[in-house]
Design an enzyme around this catalytic site. Structure first.
Site, PDB file in Angstrom:
ATOM      1  N   HIS A  34       2.812  13.505  13.877  1.00  0.00           N
ATOM      2  CA  HIS A  34       1.395  13.480  13.448  1.00  0.00           C
ATOM      3  C   HIS A  34       2.379  11.655  12.662  1.00  0.00           C
ATOM      4  CE1 HIS A  34       3.044  15.461   9.129  1.00  0.00           C
ATOM      5  NE2 HIS A  34       2.714  16.327  10.604  1.00  0.00           N
ATOM      6  N   HIS A  37       5.260  12.539  10.179  1.00  0.00           N
ATOM      7  CA  HIS A  37       7.160  12.493  10.766  1.00  0.00           C
ATOM      8  C   HIS A  37       6.846  11.130  11.740  1.00  0.00           C
ATOM      9  CE1 HIS A  37       5.746  16.527  12.171  1.00  0.00           C
ATOM     10  NE2 HIS A  37       6.935  16.632  11.809  1.00  0.00           N
ATOM     11  N   ASP A 153       6.938  19.301   1.906  1.00  0.00           N
ATOM     12  CA  ASP A 153       9.055  20.895   2.325  1.00  0.00           C
ATOM     13  C   ASP A 153       9.689  20.150   0.702  1.00  0.00           C
ATOM     14  OD1 ASP A 153       7.643  22.541   4.461  1.00  0.00           O
ATOM     15  OD2 ASP A 153       7.682  20.610   4.811  1.00  0.00           O
ATOM     16  N   GLN A 156      12.734  22.600   0.538  1.00  0.00           N
ATOM     17  CA  GLN A 156      13.093  22.839   2.100  1.00  0.00           C
ATOM     18  C   GLN A 156      14.909  21.491   1.946  1.00  0.00           C
ATOM     19  OE1 GLN A 156      12.634  23.253   6.218  1.00  0.00           O
ATOM     20  NE2 GLN A 156      12.458  20.706   5.859  1.00  0.00           N
ATOM     21  N   MET A 187      -0.440  15.420   5.690  1.00  0.00           N
ATOM     22  CA  MET A 187      -0.304  15.589   6.831  1.00  0.00           C
ATOM     23  C   MET A 187       0.670  17.045   7.041  1.00  0.00           C
ATOM     24  SD  MET A 187      -1.407  13.569   8.765  1.00  0.00           S
ATOM     25  CE  MET A 187      -2.674  12.189   8.812  1.00  0.00           C
ATOM     26  N   SER A 188       0.619  17.297   8.150  1.00  0.00           N
ATOM     27  CA  SER A 188       0.975  18.945   8.210  1.00  0.00           C
ATOM     28  C   SER A 188       0.799  19.052  10.461  1.00  0.00           C
ATOM     29  CB  SER A 188       0.710  19.818   7.654  1.00  0.00           C
ATOM     30  OG  SER A 188       0.798  21.443   8.807  1.00  0.00           O
ATOM     31  N   SER A 189       1.315  19.202  11.229  1.00  0.00           N
ATOM     32  CA  SER A 189       0.702  19.819  12.814  1.00  0.00           C
ATOM     33  C   SER A 189       0.006  20.681  12.467  1.00  0.00           C
ATOM     34  CB  SER A 189       2.799  20.110  12.877  1.00  0.00           C
ATOM     35  OG  SER A 189       3.138  19.872  13.146  1.00  0.00           O
TER      36      SER A 189
END
Length: 283
Positions: A34, A37, A153, A156, A187-189
């Protein structure tokens, strides 16, 4: 666009580029790309001669097998999206599970000075062992000069920084700002799996975080946390899993604020069966 499915061929290609003095950037993804990315890839293109984008749904970082099976796999669409940025400066690595893990599909055990036990680690057992395993393997295959990760994230990101420091990996980690939809949703898949109703209400998450940031200026962490919990109790379409205000270095929940420390608020919310995470800098 150069697309590789074999790590040996990819490594040889990258090595030839590095011999010529080319800088190599790296954006690891699980696909279903998206605009968030693409913003990472664009940042990489500004600094490097080429950017490698890995597209690999990593089985060892899922503690829910159903979530792994449902995770979208859209390689052709992903490559087409990357081609809108550049055909010549982007390299895609889209391996099979066997190419990455050879015969034994399991996570290596890591210790990240306790970072792995907080927040996501407390709710997703073994998740960061899986993340550490795949990121370390990808770094060894790609050998990038710079690697780019989104701050959505954030835990992470901090763990990967710790991974690089503990294992003396020759790569510089670049954290990039959260990319948001116009209404504020990070935004996230996974956003593509939201129902129309849940997508409409999901910006409430970021709206709550922004108000929590304002309140943190004058209120205690406990007071802000109690306020957030109350907001989600009143919003029946969203289920709060956790809201935590933490020190960005240790990721441990704050007990008493200090002007010498930097804090972020972290949140995980279920919109139906879709789990969404977000965070915001507080000071």
């Amino acid at each position: 666009m150069n697309t590789f499915h074999n790590k040996i061929e990819l490594s040889a290609y990258i090595e030839a580029l590095k011999v010529k003095g080319h800088l190599v950037g790296f954006v690891p993804t699980m696909g279903a790309l998206h605009k968030g990315h693409l913003s990472l890839v664009n940042t990489g293109l500004e600094k490097n001669d080429v950017v490698v984008v890995s597209i690999f749904v990593n089985p060892t970082q899922f503690n829910n097998n159903e979530d792994l099976l449902k995770y979208p796999r859209t390689l052709d669409e992903d490559v087409a999206m990357l081609a809108t940025l550049s055909n010549s400066k982007i390299i895609v690595y889209a391996p099979s599970v066997e190419d990455v893990y050879t015969t034994k599909i399991e996570a290596q055990m890591f210790k990240f000075d306790g970072l792995e036990h907080e927040m996501e680690g407390a709710f997703r057992a073994g998740h960061f062992d899986g993340v550490g395993t795949i990121v370390k393997r990808l770094f060894e295959i790609v050998k990038p000069d710079y690697a780019y990760f989104g701050e959505k994230d954030f835990q992470q990101l901090q763990i990967i920084r710790k991974l690089v420091a503990l294992h003396h990996l020759p790569v510089k980690i670049i954290g990039c700002e959260i990319y948001r939809a116009d209404d504020g949703l990070a935004m996230s898949s996974r956003n593509t799996r939201l129902t129309t109703q849940h997508r409409a209400i999901s910006p409430f998450i970021y709206k709550t975080l922004k108000t929590a940031k304002i309140k943190f200026g004058t209120k205690s962490a406990q007071n802000v946390t109690e306020w957030v919990i109350k907001q989600f109790k009143n919003e029946l379409l969203l289920e709060l899993e956790y809201f935590i205000i933490a020190d960005i270095e240790t990721l441990k929940p704050v007990k008493r604020k200090s002007t010498k420390k930097t804090y972020r608020a972290f949140i995980a919310v279920y919109a139906g069966d879709i789990r969404l995470i977000d965070n915001i800098a507080l000071n």
